[in-house]
Design a protein around this motif. Sequence first.
Motif, PDB file in Angstrom:
ATOM      1  N   ARG A 131       4.746   3.545 -13.398  1.00 39.08           N
ATOM      2  CA  ARG A 131       5.261   2.306 -12.805  1.00 39.08           C
ATOM      3  C   ARG A 131       4.603   2.077 -11.433  1.00 39.08           C
ATOM      4  O   ARG A 131       4.745   2.911 -10.521  1.00 39.08           O
ATOM      5  CB  ARG A 131       6.772   2.403 -12.644  1.00 39.08           C
ATOM      6  N   PRO A 132       3.883   0.976 -11.237  1.00 38.41           N
ATOM      7  CA  PRO A 132       3.251   0.730  -9.940  1.00 38.41           C
ATOM      8  C   PRO A 132       4.290   0.589  -8.825  1.00 38.41           C
ATOM      9  O   PRO A 132       5.331  -0.041  -9.007  1.00 38.41           O
ATOM     10  CB  PRO A 132       2.500  -0.584 -10.154  1.00 38.41           C
ATOM     11  N   VAL A 133       3.997   1.198  -7.667  1.00 34.69           N
ATOM     12  CA  VAL A 133       4.801   1.020  -6.461  1.00 34.69           C
ATOM     13  C   VAL A 133       4.047   0.140  -5.475  1.00 34.69           C
ATOM     14  O   VAL A 133       4.579  -0.832  -4.944  1.00 34.69           O
ATOM     15  CB  VAL A 133       5.144   2.377  -5.822  1.00 34.69           C
ATOM     16  N   ASN A 134       2.793   0.460  -5.213  1.00 32.41           N
ATOM     17  CA  ASN A 134       1.898  -0.389  -4.427  1.00 32.41           C
ATOM     18  C   ASN A 134       0.477  -0.105  -4.899  1.00 32.41           C
ATOM     19  O   ASN A 134       0.283   0.525  -5.949  1.00 32.41           O
ATOM     20  CB  ASN A 134       2.082  -0.163  -2.916  1.00 32.41           C
ATOM     21  N   ALA A 135      -0.509  -0.527  -4.142  1.00 32.34           N
ATOM     22  CA  ALA A 135      -1.895  -0.413  -4.598  1.00 32.34           C
ATOM     23  C   ALA A 135      -2.358   1.027  -4.721  1.00 32.34           C
ATOM     24  O   ALA A 135      -3.303   1.327  -5.465  1.00 32.34           O
ATOM     25  CB  ALA A 135      -2.819  -1.163  -3.642  1.00 32.34           C
ATOM     26  N   THR A 136      -1.702   1.951  -4.016  1.00 32.30           N
ATOM     27  CA  THR A 136      -2.183   3.329  -4.021  1.00 32.30           C
ATOM     28  C   THR A 136      -1.157   4.350  -4.519  1.00 32.30           C
ATOM     29  O   THR A 136      -1.459   5.537  -4.600  1.00 32.30           O
ATOM     30  CB  THR A 136      -2.592   3.751  -2.588  1.00 32.30           C
ATOM     31  N   THR A 137       0.037   3.879  -4.844  1.00 33.87           N
ATOM     32  CA  THR A 137       1.118   4.790  -5.217  1.00 33.87           C
ATOM     33  C   THR A 137       1.824   4.288  -6.465  1.00 33.87           C
ATOM     34  O   THR A 137       1.910   3.079  -6.705  1.00 33.87           O
ATOM     35  CB  THR A 137       2.150   4.905  -4.073  1.00 33.87           C
TER      36      THR A 137
END
Length: 200
Positions: A131-137
């Motif tokens: 599940r994406p959290v932000n562009a890097t996490t």
Amino acid sequence: MGHRIITAGLGVVAALAATAALAQPAAAPAPAASNVVEKPTYVSIPMEVTVNKPAAEVWAKVGKFCDLGVWMRIDCTISSGADGQFGAVRKIAGGRVTEVLVGETPLSYTYTQPVAPGRPYNLYHGTLEARPVNATTSKLVYTLTFDNSMLADDAARTRDLAQKRAQFEGALANMKVLAETGAMPPAPAAAPRPAAPAAK
């Protein structure tokens, strides 16, 4: 004359009896034992871990249907269909466990364990998602759902939930390391075997 009439009559009766016997339906086979659980109690175990990589990169490392063989340190083979294909079947634990791919998105899949002869059906399903959290996490989210009503009592159900949580949280920890570093963490040391009792 009378003897011939009696003989003929007996022949007609025998023929009618044979015809009636043929017309009777065959006895139905005994019903098989049912896998249906009368009063199921469905539970779920939601688990997650944060990964310091984008979701797409994480999924590329851990998201194939038989990648489970790596991050759970268990044998896994696709016995039917193709990895990532709806209806694909994977065999794990030496072929003792069968799981079928029943749902899929670009960053998740859902599987179930099918009905097995002689065993109550517990509707076991698992879903793994990046599940994406932000562009890097991102987060890896693993959810199990099943019926535990067939276990002996509340104590047994509590133990089962704790064992499953520990097993799959360990798998999530392995996936995190694998996704972030490209390699699995070292396997935990095997527990020492208890010493044999001294001979008397």
